[in-house]
Design an enzyme around this catalytic site. Structure first.
Site, mmCIF file in Angstrom:
data_model
loop_
_atom_site.group_PDB
_atom_site.id
_atom_site.type_symbol
_atom_site.label_atom_id
_atom_site.label_comp_id
_atom_site.label_asym_id
_atom_site.label_seq_id
_atom_site.Cartn_x
_atom_site.Cartn_y
_atom_site.Cartn_z
ATOM 1 N N SER A 119 -14.384 -3.725 10.824
ATOM 2 C CA SER A 119 -14.755 -4.929 11.683
ATOM 3 C C SER A 119 -12.984 -5.288 12.627
ATOM 4 C CB SER A 119 -14.296 -6.456 10.485
ATOM 5 O OG SER A 119 -15.285 -6.276 9.775
ATOM 6 N N HIS A 140 -19.810 -0.220 14.657
ATOM 7 C CA HIS A 140 -19.539 -1.883 14.083
ATOM 8 C C HIS A 140 -20.477 -2.659 14.604
ATOM 9 C CE1 HIS A 140 -17.545 -5.741 14.274
ATOM 10 N NE2 HIS A 140 -17.703 -5.298 12.730
ATOM 11 N N GLU A 152 -21.306 -2.134 18.355
ATOM 12 C CA GLU A 152 -20.096 -2.574 18.869
ATOM 13 C C GLU A 152 -19.030 -0.871 18.406
ATOM 14 O OE1 GLU A 152 -17.080 -4.741 16.858
ATOM 15 O OE2 GLU A 152 -16.280 -5.223 19.494
ATOM 16 N N ASN A 190 -14.328 -9.263 16.380
ATOM 17 C CA ASN A 190 -13.419 -10.213 15.875
ATOM 18 C C ASN A 190 -12.246 -10.700 16.061
ATOM 19 O OD1 ASN A 190 -15.658 -10.635 13.614
ATOM 20 N ND2 ASN A 190 -15.627 -8.277 13.231
HETATM 21 N N1 CAA Z 1 -31.853 -9.218 6.476
HETATM 22 C C1 CAA Z 1 -33.116 -8.334 7.158
HETATM 23 N N2 CAA Z 1 -33.157 -9.449 7.585
HETATM 24 C C2 CAA Z 1 -33.179 -10.335 7.205
HETATM 25 C C3 CAA Z 1 -32.019 -10.862 6.060
HETATM 26 C C4 CAA Z 1 -30.938 -10.572 5.731
HETATM 27 N N3 CAA Z 1 -30.090 -10.740 5.513
HETATM 28 N N4 CAA Z 1 -31.843 -12.482 6.569
HETATM 29 C C5 CAA Z 1 -32.866 -13.162 7.773
HETATM 30 N N5 CAA Z 1 -32.906 -11.530 8.001
HETATM 31 C C6 CAA Z 1 -35.211 -12.046 8.831
HETATM 32 C C7 CAA Z 1 -35.967 -12.512 8.418
HETATM 33 O O1 CAA Z 1 -37.302 -12.128 7.340
HETATM 34 C C8 CAA Z 1 -36.349 -12.995 9.975
HETATM 35 O O2 CAA Z 1 -37.536 -12.127 9.729
HETATM 36 P P1 CAA Z 1 -39.046 -12.246 10.956
HETATM 37 O O3 CAA Z 1 -38.573 -12.253 12.453
HETATM 38 O O4 CAA Z 1 -39.388 -10.955 11.157
HETATM 39 O O5 CAA Z 1 -39.706 -12.800 10.017
HETATM 40 C C9 CAA Z 1 -35.281 -13.307 10.642
HETATM 41 O O6 CAA Z 1 -34.751 -12.327 10.037
HETATM 42 C C10 CAA Z 1 -34.998 -14.155 10.696
HETATM 43 O O7 CAA Z 1 -35.505 -15.759 9.411
HETATM 44 P P2 CAA Z 1 -34.955 -16.326 9.160
HETATM 45 O O8 CAA Z 1 -36.008 -16.735 9.735
HETATM 46 O O9 CAA Z 1 -34.983 -16.574 8.055
HETATM 47 O O10 CAA Z 1 -33.588 -17.116 9.330
HETATM 48 P P3 CAA Z 1 -33.324 -17.358 11.162
HETATM 49 O O11 CAA Z 1 -33.536 -17.400 12.285
HETATM 50 O O12 CAA Z 1 -32.134 -18.920 10.232
HETATM 51 O O13 CAA Z 1 -32.502 -15.952 10.824
HETATM 52 C C11 CAA Z 1 -29.640 -15.513 10.898
HETATM 53 C C12 CAA Z 1 -31.028 -15.659 9.815
HETATM 54 C C13 CAA Z 1 -30.428 -14.326 11.825
HETATM 55 C C14 CAA Z 1 -28.747 -14.631 10.377
HETATM 56 C C15 CAA Z 1 -28.924 -16.063 12.202
HETATM 57 O O14 CAA Z 1 -28.741 -17.500 11.055
HETATM 58 C C16 CAA Z 1 -28.445 -15.508 12.390
HETATM 59 O O15 CAA Z 1 -28.477 -15.272 13.598
HETATM 60 N N6 CAA Z 1 -27.475 -16.601 11.812
HETATM 61 C C17 CAA Z 1 -25.653 -16.003 12.755
HETATM 62 C C18 CAA Z 1 -26.026 -13.737 12.160
HETATM 63 C C19 CAA Z 1 -24.507 -13.487 12.894
HETATM 64 O O16 CAA Z 1 -23.795 -14.260 13.739
HETATM 65 N N7 CAA Z 1 -23.384 -12.850 12.340
HETATM 66 C C20 CAA Z 1 -22.382 -12.170 12.971
HETATM 67 C C21 CAA Z 1 -21.563 -12.455 11.901
HETATM 68 S S1 CAA Z 1 -20.085 -11.987 12.487
HETATM 69 C C22 CAA Z 1 -20.558 -9.755 12.307
HETATM 70 O O17 CAA Z 1 -21.060 -9.232 11.476
HETATM 71 C C23 CAA Z 1 -18.932 -8.920 12.392
HETATM 72 C C24 CAA Z 1 -17.810 -8.851 11.421
HETATM 73 O O18 CAA Z 1 -17.203 -7.750 12.021
HETATM 74 C C25 CAA Z 1 -17.135 -9.921 10.680
HETATM 75 P P1 NAD Z 2 -19.337 -5.619 0.670
HETATM 76 O O1 NAD Z 2 -17.809 -6.381 -0.443
HETATM 77 O O2 NAD Z 2 -20.604 -6.121 0.526
HETATM 78 O O3 NAD Z 2 -19.684 -3.452 0.488
HETATM 79 C C1 NAD Z 2 -18.097 -3.289 0.271
HETATM 80 C C2 NAD Z 2 -18.835 -1.992 -0.851
HETATM 81 O O4 NAD Z 2 -17.846 -0.676 -0.041
HETATM 82 C C3 NAD Z 2 -18.388 -2.056 -2.347
HETATM 83 O O5 NAD Z 2 -20.029 -2.014 -2.431
HETATM 84 C C4 NAD Z 2 -17.225 -1.086 -2.548
HETATM 85 O O6 NAD Z 2 -17.673 -1.347 -4.179
HETATM 86 C C5 NAD Z 2 -17.807 -0.099 -1.889
HETATM 87 N N1 NAD Z 2 -16.873 0.878 -1.897
HETATM 88 C C6 NAD Z 2 -15.109 0.721 -2.031
HETATM 89 N N2 NAD Z 2 -14.657 1.436 -2.093
HETATM 90 C C7 NAD Z 2 -15.336 2.590 -1.707
HETATM 91 C C8 NAD Z 2 -14.862 3.687 -1.747
HETATM 92 N N3 NAD Z 2 -13.765 3.994 -1.860
HETATM 93 N N4 NAD Z 2 -16.007 4.721 -1.992
HETATM 94 C C9 NAD Z 2 -17.637 4.606 -1.509
HETATM 95 N N5 NAD Z 2 -17.641 2.754 -1.247
HETATM 96 C C10 NAD Z 2 -16.598 2.299 -1.882
HETATM 97 O O7 NAD Z 2 -18.713 -5.542 2.037
HETATM 98 P P2 NAD Z 2 -19.287 -5.674 3.561
HETATM 99 O O8 NAD Z 2 -19.522 -6.180 4.266
HETATM 100 O O9 NAD Z 2 -20.461 -4.449 3.037
HETATM 101 O O10 NAD Z 2 -17.681 -4.710 4.319
HETATM 102 C C11 NAD Z 2 -18.308 -3.046 4.502
HETATM 103 C C12 NAD Z 2 -17.155 -2.758 6.045
HETATM 104 O O11 NAD Z 2 -17.890 -3.380 6.688
HETATM 105 C C13 NAD Z 2 -15.755 -3.428 5.429
HETATM 106 O O12 NAD Z 2 -15.313 -2.809 6.588
HETATM 107 C C14 NAD Z 2 -16.531 -4.482 7.048
HETATM 108 O O13 NAD Z 2 -15.132 -5.411 7.046
HETATM 109 C C15 NAD Z 2 -17.434 -3.942 7.783
HETATM 110 N N6 NAD Z 2 -18.646 -4.778 8.459
HETATM 111 C C16 NAD Z 2 -18.607 -6.605 7.473
HETATM 112 C C17 NAD Z 2 -19.189 -7.561 8.490
HETATM 113 C C18 NAD Z 2 -20.019 -8.591 7.571
HETATM 114 O O14 NAD Z 2 -20.461 -9.866 7.948
HETATM 115 N N7 NAD Z 2 -19.788 -8.819 6.159
HETATM 116 C C19 NAD Z 2 -20.130 -7.260 9.681
HETATM 117 C C20 NAD Z 2 -19.256 -5.698 10.000
HETATM 118 C C21 NAD Z 2 -18.368 -5.148 9.430
#
Ligand code: CAA
Ligand code: NAD
Length: 283
Positions: A119, A140, A152, A190
């Site tokens: 991330s 990503h 990404e 991020n």
């Molecule tokens: N896995 C797979 N499918 C999922 C799911 C999951 N965890 N959660 C929801 N879905 C699917 C549902 O099955 C549903 O599918 P259908 O349209 O085919 O029926 C669809 O998504 C919509 O789901 P819901 O109606 O239950 O829920 P919703 O409309 O509220 O949507 C959401 C759920 C997609 C999570 C929505 O709330 C959303 O877009 N949230 C924001 C998510 C976001 O910002 N993600 C980015 C996070 S940052 C990141 O990822 C980067 C990082 O490095 C941290």
């Molecule tokens: P998570 O905690 O759900 O899963 C991480 C997994 O990695 C765990 O099951 C752990 O046992 C495993 N792991 C740790 N060390 C390991 C090793 N040496 N070999 C193999 N497996 C190992 O975390 P996550 O949310 O799936 O995040 C995974 C990666 O994806 C991170 O780099 C995170 O920043 C990135 N990411 C996360 C998100 C998010 O929304 N959670 C979105 C985009 C990218």
């Protein structure tokens, strides 16, 4: 090089989602984690999601079984010797990732691309653990992977054009839309998202609003699908903290300091949905 077998390291939230979309696109997948129970949990999560698609009539039971059947569980990185492309999605800790990339570099054929789903950690730093910096790239995915459109793509300083093209084409094959970001801490997604989440945590910490009011403001006021605190719970508070730490250290800028409340929650094991408690409680 034709990609037939796709390796995924980590079977958590992201690893399982990536394995699911790769298998749905017809690739054979090897999904790895450090313990058998973690890989089994990942496969159980994929099965649950696909079962819901079957229940809604979006997929047949045979299609679901074929997708699961193409995913081979693994608890040894040596299994990646037969992979044509590997994505690492292990925990957001650079030392964990450096170790994985060092080992993969020894195990995988020289032409294999090693991608990271990190991330925030610069790709050039991760590539430095290998002797193939030209074949290391950031791929990503967003959470939840099967739903979110974006991938990404981050090129490290040495990433080759061919590595970039292959990775971009793979993202398109997974029915995702790629966007290119520079190799700086947090990339684009991020660098923009996480300070907003951190500020929402500061607003809670300073008592400016309740968790519900903070999330309602962003959901109804800005039309975000989820409020920032609910989104932090979806991402994982440990991952949010790790991203803020990388931004803070990487830019040496106090504007990225993680909120102390975020740190307290992580120290208490309140990691969000995955641990049953974060800013909200989950069954
Ligand atoms: N896995 C797979 N499918 C999922 C799911 C999951 N965890 N959660 C929801 N879905 C699917 C549902 O099955 C549903 O599918 P259908 O349209 O085919 O029926 C669809 O998504 C919509 O789901 P819901 O109606 O239950 O829920 P919703 O409309 O509220 O949507 C959401 C759920 C997609 C999570 C929505 O709330 C959303 O877009 N949230 C924001 C998510 C976001 O910002 N993600 C980015 C996070 S940052 C990141 O990822 C980067 C990082 O490095 C941290
Ligand atoms: P998570 O905690 O759900 O899963 C991480 C997994 O990695 C765990 O099951 C752990 O046992 C495993 N792991 C740790 N060390 C390991 C090793 N040496 N070999 C193999 N497996 C190992 O975390 P996550 O949310 O799936 O995040 C995974 C990666 O994806 C991170 O780099 C995170 O920043 C990135 N990411 C996360 C998100 C998010 O929304 N959670 C979105 C985009 C990218």
């Amino acid at each position: 090089m034709e990609i037939k077998t796709f390796g995924v390291i980590g079977s958590g939230l992201m690893g399982a989602g990536i394995a699911q979309v790769a298998s749905m696109s017809g690739l054979r997948v090897i999904m790895n984690d450090i313990k058998e129970e973690f890989v089994e949990r990942g496969i159980a999560n994929i099965t649950n999601i696909l079962s819901k698609s079957v229940d809604r009539g979006k997929m047949t039971p045979d299609q679901k079984d074929a997708i699961i059947g193409r995913i081979q569980p693994s608890i040894s990185l040596k299994d990646m010797a037969s992979a044509d492309f590997v994505v690492e999605a292990a925990s957001e800790n650079e030392h964990v990732k450096f170790g994985i990339f060092r080992e993969l570099d020894g195990v995988c054929a020289p032409e294999v691309i090693l991608a990271s789903n990190t991330s925030s950690i610069p790709i050039g730093r991760i590539a430095g653990s290998t002797k193939r910096s030209d074949r290391v790239i950031g791929m990503h995915f967003m959470n939840p992977v099967p739903v979110m459109q974006l991938v990404e793509i981050i090129r490290g300083i040495a990433t080759s054009d061919e590595t970039f093209r292959t990775t971009r084409d793979l993202a398109v094959m997974f029915k995702k839309t790629p966007a290119l970001a520079g190799d700086y801490p947090g990339f684009l997604a991020n660098r923009i998202l996480m300070p907003m989440i951190n500020e929402a945590v500061f607003s809670l910490y300073h008592g400016v609003g309740t968790r519900e009011d903070i999330d309602t403001v962003m959901r109804l006021g800005m039309n975000h699908p989820m409020g920032p605190l609910a989104l932090a719970d979806l991402i994982g508070l440990d991952t949010c903290l790790a991203i803020m730490e990388t931004l803070y250290a990487g830019f040496s800028d106090s504007k990225y300091r993680p909120c102390p409340l975020l740190r307290r929650y992580v120290e208490a094991g309140w990691l969000g949905r995955k641990s049953g408690r974060g800013f909200y409680e989950y069954k």
